[in-house]
Design a protein around this motif. Structure first.
Motif, PDB file in Angstrom:
ATOM      1  N   VAL A  56     -21.159   3.454  -7.291  1.00  0.00           N
ATOM      2  CA  VAL A  56     -20.086   4.114  -7.854  1.00  0.00           C
ATOM      3  C   VAL A  56     -19.224   4.370  -7.082  1.00  0.00           C
ATOM      4  CG1 VAL A  56     -19.086   6.301  -9.386  1.00  0.00           C
ATOM      5  CG2 VAL A  56     -21.120   4.952  -9.901  1.00  0.00           C
ATOM      6  N   TRP A  57     -19.771   5.142  -5.849  1.00  0.00           N
ATOM      7  CA  TRP A  57     -18.863   5.732  -4.319  1.00  0.00           C
ATOM      8  C   TRP A  57     -18.974   4.295  -3.762  1.00  0.00           C
ATOM      9  CZ3 TRP A  57     -20.430  10.796  -1.717  1.00  0.00           C
ATOM     10  CH2 TRP A  57     -19.723  11.105  -1.415  1.00  0.00           C
ATOM     11  N   ARG A  58     -19.202   3.404  -3.856  1.00  0.00           N
ATOM     12  CA  ARG A  58     -18.264   2.413  -2.970  1.00  0.00           C
ATOM     13  C   ARG A  58     -17.249   1.993  -4.008  1.00  0.00           C
ATOM     14  NH1 ARG A  58     -23.745  -0.723  -0.817  1.00  0.00           N
ATOM     15  NH2 ARG A  58     -23.941  -0.065   1.388  1.00  0.00           N
ATOM     16  N   VAL A  59     -17.777   1.989  -4.491  1.00  0.00           N
ATOM     17  CA  VAL A  59     -16.417   0.973  -6.362  1.00  0.00           C
ATOM     18  C   VAL A  59     -15.052   1.999  -5.670  1.00  0.00           C
ATOM     19  CG1 VAL A  59     -15.525  -0.785  -7.572  1.00  0.00           C
ATOM     20  CG2 VAL A  59     -17.833  -0.320  -6.805  1.00  0.00           C
ATOM     21  N   TYR A  60     -15.573   2.999  -5.863  1.00  0.00           N
ATOM     22  CA  TYR A  60     -14.227   3.994  -5.855  1.00  0.00           C
ATOM     23  C   TYR A  60     -14.354   5.620  -5.239  1.00  0.00           C
ATOM     24  CZ  TYR A  60     -14.524   1.065 -10.587  1.00  0.00           C
ATOM     25  OH  TYR A  60     -14.800   0.461 -12.216  1.00  0.00           O
ATOM     26  N   GLY A 111     -23.106   7.491 -13.954  1.00  0.00           N
ATOM     27  CA  GLY A 111     -21.903   6.839 -13.282  1.00  0.00           C
ATOM     28  C   GLY A 111     -21.489   6.062 -14.158  1.00  0.00           C
ATOM     29  N   TYR A 112     -21.851   5.405 -15.223  1.00  0.00           N
ATOM     30  CA  TYR A 112     -21.195   4.417 -15.675  1.00  0.00           C
ATOM     31  C   TYR A 112     -20.271   5.508 -16.448  1.00  0.00           C
ATOM     32  CZ  TYR A 112     -20.410   1.671 -20.488  1.00  0.00           C
ATOM     33  OH  TYR A 112     -19.506   0.788 -21.391  1.00  0.00           O
ATOM     34  N   TRP A 113     -20.492   6.554 -17.462  1.00  0.00           N
ATOM     35  CA  TRP A 113     -19.430   7.133 -17.832  1.00  0.00           C
ATOM     36  C   TRP A 113     -18.430   7.460 -17.849  1.00  0.00           C
ATOM     37  CZ3 TRP A 113     -24.060  10.515 -20.451  1.00  0.00           C
ATOM     38  CH2 TRP A 113     -24.185   9.479 -21.665  1.00  0.00           C
ATOM     39  N   LEU A 114     -18.193   8.360 -16.285  1.00  0.00           N
ATOM     40  CA  LEU A 114     -17.340   8.814 -15.390  1.00  0.00           C
ATOM     41  C   LEU A 114     -16.648   7.461 -15.485  1.00  0.00           C
ATOM     42  CD1 LEU A 114     -19.343  11.147 -12.816  1.00  0.00           C
ATOM     43  CD2 LEU A 114     -18.015  11.737 -14.068  1.00  0.00           C
ATOM     44  N   VAL A 115     -17.033   6.025 -14.678  1.00  0.00           N
ATOM     45  CA  VAL A 115     -15.987   4.922 -14.180  1.00  0.00           C
ATOM     46  C   VAL A 115     -15.651   4.639 -15.915  1.00  0.00           C
ATOM     47  CG1 VAL A 115     -15.942   2.725 -13.403  1.00  0.00           C
ATOM     48  CG2 VAL A 115     -17.194   4.443 -12.894  1.00  0.00           C
ATOM     49  N   ARG A 116     -15.689   4.805 -16.969  1.00  0.00           N
ATOM     50  CA  ARG A 116     -15.478   4.351 -18.505  1.00  0.00           C
ATOM     51  C   ARG A 116     -14.617   5.630 -18.731  1.00  0.00           C
ATOM     52  NH1 ARG A 116     -15.295  -0.569 -20.361  1.00  0.00           N
ATOM     53  NH2 ARG A 116     -17.075  -0.811 -21.495  1.00  0.00           N
ATOM     54  N   GLU A 175     -13.080   1.774 -16.542  1.00  0.00           N
ATOM     55  CA  GLU A 175     -14.193   0.664 -16.390  1.00  0.00           C
ATOM     56  C   GLU A 175     -15.235   0.189 -16.531  1.00  0.00           C
ATOM     57  OE1 GLU A 175     -10.420  -1.385 -13.226  1.00  0.00           O
ATOM     58  OE2 GLU A 175     -12.538  -0.455 -12.544  1.00  0.00           O
ATOM     59  N   ASP A 176     -16.080  -0.729 -16.315  1.00  0.00           N
ATOM     60  CA  ASP A 176     -17.140  -0.961 -16.459  1.00  0.00           C
ATOM     61  C   ASP A 176     -17.737  -1.085 -14.936  1.00  0.00           C
ATOM     62  OD1 ASP A 176     -20.314  -1.387 -17.258  1.00  0.00           O
ATOM     63  OD2 ASP A 176     -19.752  -3.573 -18.669  1.00  0.00           O
ATOM     64  N   ILE A 177     -18.696  -0.229 -15.125  1.00  0.00           N
ATOM     65  CA  ILE A 177     -19.594  -0.174 -13.821  1.00  0.00           C
ATOM     66  C   ILE A 177     -20.455  -1.546 -12.984  1.00  0.00           C
ATOM     67  CG2 ILE A 177     -21.109   1.431 -14.210  1.00  0.00           C
ATOM     68  CD1 ILE A 177     -19.076   0.495 -10.227  1.00  0.00           C
ATOM     69  N   ARG A 178     -20.826  -1.789 -14.314  1.00  0.00           N
ATOM     70  CA  ARG A 178     -21.715  -3.128 -14.249  1.00  0.00           C
ATOM     71  C   ARG A 178     -21.110  -4.548 -13.865  1.00  0.00           C
ATOM     72  NH1 ARG A 178     -24.324  -1.909 -19.934  1.00  0.00           N
ATOM     73  NH2 ARG A 178     -22.206  -2.271 -20.138  1.00  0.00           N
ATOM     74  N   THR A 179     -19.667  -4.144 -13.590  1.00  0.00           N
ATOM     75  CA  THR A 179     -19.190  -5.674 -13.703  1.00  0.00           C
ATOM     76  C   THR A 179     -18.648  -5.692 -12.005  1.00  0.00           C
ATOM     77  OG1 THR A 179     -16.669  -5.244 -14.259  1.00  0.00           O
ATOM     78  CG2 THR A 179     -18.819  -5.876 -15.985  1.00  0.00           C
ATOM     79  N   LYS A 180     -18.808  -4.116 -11.232  1.00  0.00           N
ATOM     80  CA  LYS A 180     -18.169  -3.551 -10.292  1.00  0.00           C
ATOM     81  C   LYS A 180     -19.296  -3.662  -8.894  1.00  0.00           C
ATOM     82  CE  LYS A 180     -13.854  -3.584 -12.052  1.00  0.00           C
ATOM     83  NZ  LYS A 180     -12.980  -4.467 -12.182  1.00  0.00           N
ATOM     84  N   GLY A 181     -18.862  -4.633  -7.528  1.00  0.00           N
ATOM     85  CA  GLY A 181     -19.867  -3.950  -6.957  1.00  0.00           C
ATOM     86  C   GLY A 181     -21.345  -4.759  -6.935  1.00  0.00           C
ATOM     87  N   SER A 182     -22.667  -4.240  -7.156  1.00  0.00           N
ATOM     88  CA  SER A 182     -23.630  -4.301  -6.889  1.00  0.00           C
ATOM     89  C   SER A 182     -24.145  -4.686  -8.135  1.00  0.00           C
ATOM     90  CB  SER A 182     -24.441  -3.795  -5.936  1.00  0.00           C
ATOM     91  OG  SER A 182     -25.226  -2.533  -6.944  1.00  0.00           O
ATOM     92  N   GLY A 183     -23.296  -3.806  -9.753  1.00  0.00           N
ATOM     93  CA  GLY A 183     -23.963  -4.008 -10.934  1.00  0.00           C
ATOM     94  C   GLY A 183     -24.524  -3.408 -11.307  1.00  0.00           C
ATOM     95  N   ASN A 184     -24.632  -1.969 -10.457  1.00  0.00           N
ATOM     96  CA  ASN A 184     -25.451  -1.222 -11.027  1.00  0.00           C
ATOM     97  C   ASN A 184     -24.531   0.287 -11.321  1.00  0.00           C
ATOM     98  OD1 ASN A 184     -27.957   1.462  -9.839  1.00  0.00           O
ATOM     99  ND2 ASN A 184     -28.995  -0.364  -8.907  1.00  0.00           N
ATOM    100  N   VAL A 185     -25.231   0.920 -11.408  1.00  0.00           N
ATOM    101  CA  VAL A 185     -25.041   2.449 -12.446  1.00  0.00           C
ATOM    102  C   VAL A 185     -25.214   3.840 -11.646  1.00  0.00           C
ATOM    103  CG1 VAL A 185     -25.077   1.486 -15.166  1.00  0.00           C
ATOM    104  CG2 VAL A 185     -26.176   2.822 -14.216  1.00  0.00           C
ATOM    105  N   GLY A 186     -25.847   3.400 -10.380  1.00  0.00           N
ATOM    106  CA  GLY A 186     -25.877   4.286  -9.755  1.00  0.00           C
ATOM    107  C   GLY A 186     -25.291   5.470  -8.694  1.00  0.00           C
TER     108      GLY A 186
END
Length: 203
Positions: free
Chosen positions: A44-48, A19-24, A29-40
């Motif tokens: 990822v689906w909720r944000v992207y 999840g982290y790598w695909l978004v990167r 971007e860093d998924i840990r700074t989006k939504g819940s901050g979770n890398v699961g």
């Protein structure tokens, strides 16, 4: 030595933070700074949306399945359970993120059970889909599916290591969803929306 190798391999597979790598890679971007901050995958689906959320979910399942299945085939259920548990631990505290908080282990746990006890894994997956379809709460679906693991394992007559693993996995998922349980009790947990909104909800 072989058992230890599978456990280490399981942890390293679990630490693959897709999840982290695909978004990167695709969004910079860093998924840990989006939504819940979770890398699961749920966050990822909720944000992207599904373009990144779906592959994240599939890869999170695969990283639990691969080591558990390989260890079960080569050595046996006991080692498969250890490898699957190690993959879950890696997803929660991935070495590739410096042991910082990872995901809540649901998809990886599902993959691990598909590898070590497929009928149990498919049963839990079916429970997840039904509960999610009715409630649209990923957290509720995850909790109920996790609690179904030991029930399914015992009912299907799986070996005792699988029974123990099912109980431990259910407890782990329950503990990691304590914030969700608090929000559910307070009525503030957000339902999942397949279309992205401007403010992704916490999961």
């Amino acid at each position: 030595m072989v058992i230890a190798a599978f456990v280490v391999a399981g942890y390293l597979c679990g630490s693959l933070t897709w999840g982290y790598w695909l978004v990167r890679i695709f969004r910079g971007e860093d998924i840990r700074t989006k939504g819940s901050g979770n890398v699961g995958a749920t966050n990822v689906w909720r944000v992207y949306g599904p373009r990144l959320g779906l592959p994240a979910a599939v890869l999170d399942v695969a990283k639990g399945f691969a080591p558990a299945f390989a260890a079960t085939v080569v050595v046996g259920h006991g080692t498969g359970v250890l490898a699957g548990a190690a993959a879950m631990l890696g997803h929660w505290r991935p070495i590739f993120l410096g042991f910082q908080r990872g995901g809540k282990m649901v998809a990886t746990a599902g993959g691990a059970f598909l590898g070590v006890a497929p009928l149990v894994g498919f049963t839990a997956a079916g429970v997840w889909l039904v509960v999610f379809g009715v409630t649209r709460y990923p957290s509720v679906a995850s909790i109920v599916a996790a609690l179904s693991l030991p029930v399914a394992s015992v009912a299907l007559g799986e070996p005792w290591p699988v029974d123990v693993f099912a109980c431990a996995a259910a407890l782990a998922v329950l503990v990691l969803h304590r914030p969700n349980i608090s929000r559910l009790r307070a009525g503030t947990e957000k339902r999942f929306r397949f279309r992205r909104g401007p403010e992704p909800a916490k999961s």
